[in-house]
Design a protein around this motif. Structure first.
Motif, PDB file in Angstrom:
ATOM      1  N   CYS A 166       0.849  -1.190   0.000  1.00 42.30           N
ATOM      2  CA  CYS A 166       0.000   0.000   0.000  1.00 42.30           C
ATOM      3  C   CYS A 166       0.889   1.247   0.000  1.00 42.30           C
ATOM      4  O   CYS A 166       2.108   1.142   0.102  1.00 42.30           O
ATOM      5  CB  CYS A 166      -0.942   0.004   1.207  1.00 42.30           C
ATOM      6  SG  CYS A 166      -0.129   0.115   2.797  1.00 42.30           S
ATOM      7  N   SER A 167       0.277   2.393  -0.078  1.00 43.06           N
ATOM      8  CA  SER A 167       1.047   3.644  -0.045  1.00 43.06           C
ATOM      9  C   SER A 167       1.489   3.936   1.390  1.00 43.06           C
ATOM     10  O   SER A 167       0.925   3.410   2.346  1.00 43.06           O
ATOM     11  CB  SER A 167       0.188   4.803  -0.558  1.00 43.06           C
ATOM     12  OG  SER A 167      -0.818   5.108   0.388  1.00 43.06           O
ATOM     13  N   SER A 168       2.490   4.784   1.530  1.00 45.47           N
ATOM     14  CA  SER A 168       2.955   5.148   2.862  1.00 45.47           C
ATOM     15  C   SER A 168       1.855   5.820   3.674  1.00 45.47           C
ATOM     16  O   SER A 168       1.724   5.588   4.859  1.00 45.47           O
ATOM     17  CB  SER A 168       4.150   6.082   2.850  1.00 45.47           C
ATOM     18  OG  SER A 168       4.724   6.242   1.641  1.00 45.47           O
ATOM     19  N   ARG A 169       1.092   6.653   3.013  1.00 46.48           N
ATOM     20  CA  ARG A 169       0.003   7.350   3.697  1.00 46.48           C
ATOM     21  C   ARG A 169      -1.050   6.378   4.222  1.00 46.48           C
ATOM     22  O   ARG A 169      -1.513   6.489   5.362  1.00 46.48           O
ATOM     23  CB  ARG A 169      -0.633   8.315   2.701  1.00 46.48           C
ATOM     24  CG  ARG A 169      -1.140   9.540   3.311  1.00 46.48           C
ATOM     25  CD  ARG A 169      -1.593  10.457   2.219  1.00 46.48           C
ATOM     26  NE  ARG A 169      -2.798  11.074   2.706  1.00 46.48           N
ATOM     27  CZ  ARG A 169      -3.190  12.253   2.387  1.00 46.48           C
ATOM     28  NH1 ARG A 169      -2.526  12.934   1.503  1.00 46.48           N
ATOM     29  NH2 ARG A 169      -4.262  12.760   2.905  1.00 46.48           N
ATOM     30  N   THR A 170      -1.408   5.412   3.394  1.00 46.04           N
ATOM     31  CA  THR A 170      -2.380   4.395   3.822  1.00 46.04           C
ATOM     32  C   THR A 170      -1.806   3.567   4.966  1.00 46.04           C
ATOM     33  O   THR A 170      -2.509   3.272   5.936  1.00 46.04           O
ATOM     34  CB  THR A 170      -2.758   3.486   2.629  1.00 46.04           C
ATOM     35  OG1 THR A 170      -3.375   4.298   1.628  1.00 46.04           O
ATOM     36  CG2 THR A 170      -3.690   2.373   3.041  1.00 46.04           C
ATOM     37  N   LEU A 171      -0.535   3.213   4.849  1.00 41.78           N
ATOM     38  CA  LEU A 171       0.103   2.437   5.917  1.00 41.78           C
ATOM     39  C   LEU A 171       0.076   3.213   7.232  1.00 41.78           C
ATOM     40  O   LEU A 171      -0.266   2.644   8.273  1.00 41.78           O
ATOM     41  CB  LEU A 171       1.541   2.082   5.553  1.00 41.78           C
ATOM     42  CG  LEU A 171       2.301   1.347   6.657  1.00 41.78           C
ATOM     43  CD1 LEU A 171       1.703  -0.026   6.922  1.00 41.78           C
ATOM     44  CD2 LEU A 171       3.773   1.225   6.314  1.00 41.78           C
ATOM     45  N   LEU A 172       0.437   4.478   7.194  1.00 37.03           N
ATOM     46  CA  LEU A 172       0.423   5.294   8.418  1.00 37.03           C
ATOM     47  C   LEU A 172      -0.963   5.296   9.059  1.00 37.03           C
ATOM     48  O   LEU A 172      -1.099   5.103  10.271  1.00 37.03           O
ATOM     49  CB  LEU A 172       0.845   6.733   8.112  1.00 37.03           C
ATOM     50  CG  LEU A 172       2.332   6.977   7.940  1.00 37.03           C
ATOM     51  CD1 LEU A 172       2.584   8.389   7.428  1.00 37.03           C
ATOM     52  CD2 LEU A 172       3.068   6.741   9.243  1.00 37.03           C
ATOM     53  N   ARG A 173      -1.975   5.501   8.260  1.00 36.63           N
ATOM     54  CA  ARG A 173      -3.348   5.544   8.763  1.00 36.63           C
ATOM     55  C   ARG A 173      -3.747   4.191   9.372  1.00 36.63           C
ATOM     56  O   ARG A 173      -4.265   4.129  10.489  1.00 36.63           O
ATOM     57  CB  ARG A 173      -4.303   5.946   7.636  1.00 36.63           C
ATOM     58  CG  ARG A 173      -5.714   6.211   8.095  1.00 36.63           C
ATOM     59  CD  ARG A 173      -6.653   6.611   6.958  1.00 36.63           C
ATOM     60  NE  ARG A 173      -6.865   5.512   6.029  1.00 36.63           N
ATOM     61  CZ  ARG A 173      -6.368   5.449   4.794  1.00 36.63           C
ATOM     62  NH1 ARG A 173      -5.638   6.431   4.311  1.00 36.63           N
ATOM     63  NH2 ARG A 173      -6.605   4.406   4.022  1.00 36.63           N
ATOM     64  N   ARG A 174      -3.504   3.118   8.640  1.00 37.67           N
ATOM     65  CA  ARG A 174      -3.876   1.782   9.131  1.00 37.67           C
ATOM     66  C   ARG A 174      -3.081   1.405  10.382  1.00 37.67           C
ATOM     67  O   ARG A 174      -3.611   0.807  11.319  1.00 37.67           O
ATOM     68  CB  ARG A 174      -3.615   0.728   8.047  1.00 37.67           C
ATOM     69  CG  ARG A 174      -4.615   0.723   6.943  1.00 37.67           C
ATOM     70  CD  ARG A 174      -4.291  -0.392   5.975  1.00 37.67           C
ATOM     71  NE  ARG A 174      -5.183  -0.385   4.851  1.00 37.67           N
ATOM     72  CZ  ARG A 174      -4.949  -1.039   3.730  1.00 37.67           C
ATOM     73  NH1 ARG A 174      -3.850  -1.759   3.589  1.00 37.67           N
ATOM     74  NH2 ARG A 174      -5.807  -0.986   2.748  1.00 37.67           N
ATOM     75  N   PHE A 175      -1.798   1.716  10.366  1.00 34.18           N
ATOM     76  CA  PHE A 175      -0.925   1.357  11.472  1.00 34.18           C
ATOM     77  C   PHE A 175      -1.381   2.046  12.754  1.00 34.18           C
ATOM     78  O   PHE A 175      -1.511   1.413  13.803  1.00 34.18           O
ATOM     79  CB  PHE A 175       0.519   1.763  11.146  1.00 34.18           C
ATOM     80  CG  PHE A 175       1.541   0.848  11.727  1.00 34.18           C
ATOM     81  CD1 PHE A 175       2.095  -0.156  10.956  1.00 34.18           C
ATOM     82  CD2 PHE A 175       1.956   0.990  13.033  1.00 34.18           C
ATOM     83  CE1 PHE A 175       3.051  -1.011  11.491  1.00 34.18           C
ATOM     84  CE2 PHE A 175       2.908   0.139  13.576  1.00 34.18           C
ATOM     85  CZ  PHE A 175       3.456  -0.859  12.806  1.00 34.18           C
ATOM     86  N   LYS A 176      -1.627   3.333  12.656  1.00 35.62           N
ATOM     87  CA  LYS A 176      -2.055   4.114  13.824  1.00 35.62           C
ATOM     88  C   LYS A 176      -3.401   3.618  14.333  1.00 35.62           C
ATOM     89  O   LYS A 176      -3.599   3.464  15.547  1.00 35.62           O
ATOM     90  CB  LYS A 176      -2.116   5.594  13.445  1.00 35.62           C
ATOM     91  CG  LYS A 176      -2.419   6.515  14.577  1.00 35.62           C
ATOM     92  CD  LYS A 176      -1.201   6.755  15.408  1.00 35.62           C
ATOM     93  CE  LYS A 176      -1.476   7.906  16.376  1.00 35.62           C
ATOM     94  NZ  LYS A 176      -0.425   8.117  17.299  1.00 35.62           N
ATOM     95  N   ALA A 177      -4.321   3.333  13.421  1.00 32.91           N
ATOM     96  CA  ALA A 177      -5.644   2.847  13.819  1.00 32.91           C
ATOM     97  C   ALA A 177      -5.560   1.475  14.488  1.00 32.91           C
ATOM     98  O   ALA A 177      -6.282   1.191  15.440  1.00 32.91           O
ATOM     99  CB  ALA A 177      -6.567   2.782  12.600  1.00 32.91           C
TER     100      ALA A 177
END
Length: 107
Positions: A30-41
């Motif tokens: 996935c994109s870095s932005r998507t990863l950041l969002r999913r990871f934090k959630a």
């Protein structure tokens, strides 16, 4: 998040390597932005904060060995002992040396 499980497992196996957000996003497909969002959630942490905790946990286990602090720092993914010691103290409340001493006294 089931999609993050393989990434978290990968981090456990590769924590000693140089890992940046792009490399981690590639692991997650996935994109870095998507990863950041999913990871934090999913974890409540950023990928970097999670990685630091994995590294410090590995260091706690390694401090049972006679290896030097420099060797342990390098083994778990830190470029120098000072950075390792600073992060260890932030997360554990004591220096790596004090942690090791306490382990030895307990045995």
């Amino acid at each position: 998040d089931c999609q993050l499980t393989p990434v978290l497992q990968w981090l456990q196996r590769h924590h000693g390597e140089n890992i940046d957000l792009n490399r981690l996003a590639a692991q997650a497909n996935c994109s870095s932005r998507t990863l950041l969002r999913r990871f934090k959630a999913s974890t409540g942490l950023t990928p970097n904060d999670y990685l630091q905790r994995v590294r410090i946990s590995a260091a706690q286990r390694a401090l049972r060995s006679p290896a030097s602090l420099e060797q342990i720092a390098e083994q778990v993914g830190y470029a120098d002992r000072a950075t390792f010691a600073k992060l260890f103290k932030q997360l554990c409340g004591e220096s790596p040396g004090a942690f090791r001493k306490r382990l030895r006294q307990a045995n």
